[in-house]
Design a protein around this motif. Structure first.
Motif, PDB file in Angstrom:
ATOM      1  N   PHE A 238       0.835  -1.205   0.000  1.00 25.31           N
ATOM      2  CA  PHE A 238       0.000   0.000   0.000  1.00 25.31           C
ATOM      3  C   PHE A 238       0.868   1.251   0.000  1.00 25.31           C
ATOM      4  CE2 PHE A 238      -3.009  -3.166   1.413  1.00 25.31           C
ATOM      5  CZ  PHE A 238      -4.153  -2.802   0.720  1.00 25.31           C
TER       6      PHE A 238
ATOM      7  N   GLY B  25      -1.133  -1.659  -3.336  1.00 17.81           N
ATOM      8  CA  GLY B  25      -1.888  -2.560  -2.454  1.00 17.81           C
ATOM      9  C   GLY B  25      -3.263  -2.886  -2.989  1.00 17.81           C
ATOM     10  N   GLY B  26      -3.740  -4.070  -2.645  1.00 24.80           N
ATOM     11  CA  GLY B  26      -5.093  -4.499  -3.010  1.00 24.80           C
ATOM     12  C   GLY B  26      -5.341  -5.837  -2.369  1.00 24.80           C
ATOM     13  N   PRO B  27      -6.625  -6.248  -2.280  1.00 21.65           N
ATOM     14  CA  PRO B  27      -6.906  -7.515  -1.593  1.00 21.65           C
ATOM     15  C   PRO B  27      -6.377  -8.718  -2.362  1.00 21.65           C
ATOM     16  CG  PRO B  27      -8.908  -6.589  -2.548  1.00 21.65           C
ATOM     17  CD  PRO B  27      -7.836  -5.566  -2.737  1.00 21.65           C
TER      18      PRO B  27
ATOM     19  N   ARG C 202     -11.328  -7.862   1.580  1.00 22.06           N
ATOM     20  CA  ARG C 202     -11.557  -6.632   0.793  1.00 22.06           C
ATOM     21  C   ARG C 202     -11.763  -5.440   1.736  1.00 22.06           C
ATOM     22  NH1 ARG C 202     -12.624  -5.905  -4.266  1.00 22.06           N
ATOM     23  NH2 ARG C 202     -12.931  -8.109  -4.627  1.00 22.06           N
TER      24      ARG C 202
ATOM     25  N   CYS D 106      -8.519  -4.462   3.505  1.00 19.27           N
ATOM     26  CA  CYS D 106      -7.597  -3.689   2.660  1.00 19.27           C
ATOM     27  C   CYS D 106      -8.124  -2.281   2.426  1.00 19.27           C
ATOM     28  CB  CYS D 106      -7.374  -4.416   1.328  1.00 19.27           C
ATOM     29  SG  CYS D 106      -6.386  -5.908   1.556  1.00 19.27           S
ATOM     30  N   SER D 107      -9.439  -2.167   2.318  1.00 20.85           N
ATOM     31  CA  SER D 107     -10.009  -0.842   2.078  1.00 20.85           C
ATOM     32  C   SER D 107      -9.783   0.069   3.303  1.00 20.85           C
ATOM     33  CB  SER D 107     -11.494  -1.033   1.744  1.00 20.85           C
ATOM     34  OG  SER D 107     -12.223   0.071   2.072  1.00 20.85           O
TER      35      SER D 107
ATOM     36  N   ALA E 236      -6.042   0.893   3.472  1.00 23.15           N
ATOM     37  CA  ALA E 236      -5.660   1.872   2.447  1.00 23.15           C
ATOM     38  C   ALA E 236      -6.066   3.283   2.874  1.00 23.15           C
ATOM     39  CB  ALA E 236      -6.317   1.503   1.117  1.00 23.15           C
TER      40      ALA E 236
ATOM     41  N   SER F  52      -6.811   1.322  -2.737  1.00 21.74           N
ATOM     42  CA  SER F  52      -6.786  -0.148  -2.694  1.00 21.74           C
ATOM     43  C   SER F  52      -7.214  -0.606  -4.072  1.00 21.74           C
ATOM     44  CB  SER F  52      -7.746  -0.662  -1.618  1.00 21.74           C
ATOM     45  OG  SER F  52      -7.710  -2.064  -1.568  1.00 21.74           O
ATOM     46  N   TRP F  53      -6.278  -1.167  -4.824  1.00 21.33           N
ATOM     47  CA  TRP F  53      -6.539  -1.534  -6.206  1.00 21.33           C
ATOM     48  C   TRP F  53      -7.338  -2.825  -6.296  1.00 21.33           C
ATOM     49  CZ3 TRP F  53      -5.678   2.507  -9.066  1.00 21.33           C
ATOM     50  CH2 TRP F  53      -4.621   3.366  -8.776  1.00 21.33           C
TER      51      TRP F  53
END
Ligand code: NAP
Length: 324
Positions: free
Chosen positions: A201, A206-208, A252, A255-256, A259, A266-267
């Motif tokens: 991140f 970063g992303g789930p 998800r 990560c959100s 972020a 968060s991609w």
């Protein structure tokens, strides 16, 4: 007897003698800080006592052990009020080839076996033996809440936890109360899983992982330490105990929130097959999860300081309680 409305500090008698193996680690350091505030005497079993950064030489004594064989350290177990085993090879550093898996498993079984042997040999068993385990015991569960009565799931980590717990439970034959600490992901800055999760991140990548639908059972480190202190103090808490917050989230959502706290995007999710190719079997850590809820802590009146993820991460990153 429950501990409703009673502060843990009132329950945990001063001057307990507590032996902690692996007390040099992420959870152990915070636990020791908490226990010395209550004036307890701590023996830390470590493979490298010379490197130990002692937070309180008056109350904390580092003692050498090798994590697998009986040595002079075992005399420290005699007359201890509580023994806590937190030792174990880290699971998320090396790719899980056969020898890495063997080390992860053996370091846990051997350390538990050595402690059980020391307890049995001394004939002066501690009041309580707490042995680390993990919520990964339950494996990958997509739906309902998972309390301590749920059977073991599948996968390397679940099998490791079962064997680790079975070894620790042998201490029951000495008359010691045994509690199995099934930790969710313990969160705090400067260590543990969060430090590793933050990195992508921070560089805007970063992303789930995977579908992002897998559950994350988590707990703020301070609550984990408070839960351990409660278990030491309460003679009625035994067997498996989920050390997890009452509000697990999906990966998800995790990560959100992370972020947002870091002021980063968060991609889109990183697909399963990419992680499986990159990490092999170790991708199990990121791609599986469960909604582990602690029925035992709830029944014994434990009050979480940080039940909500936004609140917990807000305090960790900004010192701001988003809920208060
Ligand atoms: N942190 C979490 O989110 C989490 C979640 C679920 C379960 N757990 C479990 O809870 C326990 C404590 O977690 P932690 O995060 O505090 O772990 P940690 O920071 O990795 O510390 C564990 C300690 O174990 C000792 N150790 C490492 N490799 C070893 C080996 N091969 N043989 C014997 N001892 C070894 C080390 O102590 P010395 O070098 O001083 O000997 C180390 O300080 C671990 O068993 C972990 O699997 C943790």
């Amino acid at each position: 007897m429950t501990v409703n409305h009673i502060k843990v500090s009132q329950l945990l008698r001063d001057d307990l003698k507590i032996v902690i193996s692996g007390g040099t680690g992420f959870i152990g350091k915070a636990l020791i800080q908490h226990l010395v505030k209550e004036n307890n005497q701590i023996v830390v079993l470590t493979r490298t006592p010379g490197k130990y950064d002692n937070p309180n030489p008056g109350l904390v004594e580092p003692v050498f052990w090798d994590g697998k064989t009986i040595g002079s350290w075992s005399h420290k177990i005699a007359g201890a009020d509580a023994v806590i085993n937190l030792a174990g090879e880290p699971i998320g550093i090396k790719r899980w080839n056969d020898s890495a898996k063997q080390l992860i498993l053996n370091s846990r079984i051997d350390s538990a076996k050595a402690i059980v042997k020391a307890i049995s040999t001394n004939g002066n068993s501690p009041r309580v033996f707490l042995s680390a385990s993990a919520a990964s015991y339950y494996g990958n569960i997509s739906g309902d809440d998972v309390d301590e009565s749920r059977k073991r799931g599948n996968g390397f980590l679940a099998e490791t936890c079962e064997r680790w717990e079975s070894q620790a439970r042998l201490a029951e034959s000495t008359g010691a109360r045994v509690a199995l600490l099934r930790f969710g992901i313990v969160l705090d800055k400067n260590g543990g899983a969060l430090a590793k999760m933050m990195l992508p991140f921070k560089i805007f990548a970063g992303g789930p992982p995977g579908s992002g639908k897998q559950w994350v059972s988590w707990i703020h480190r301070e609550d984990a330490v408070r839960a351990i202190a409660t278990i030491i103090a309460n003679d009625n808490i035994r067997g498996p105990v989920n050390i997890t917050s009452p509000e697990p989230v999906t990966m998800r959502e995790f990560c959100s929130v992370l972020a947002k706290m870091l002021g980063r995007p968060s991609w889109a999710a990183v697909p399963d097959f990419v992680l499986k190719t990159m990490l092999g079997e170790m991708s199990e850590i990121l791609l599986t999860g469960q909604r582990a809820i602690s029925r035992k802590l709830r029944e014994h009146g434990f009050k979480f300081k940080y039940p909500d993820l936004k609140q917990a991460l807000g305090v960790i990153f900004n010192g701001i309680n988003e809920i208060a």
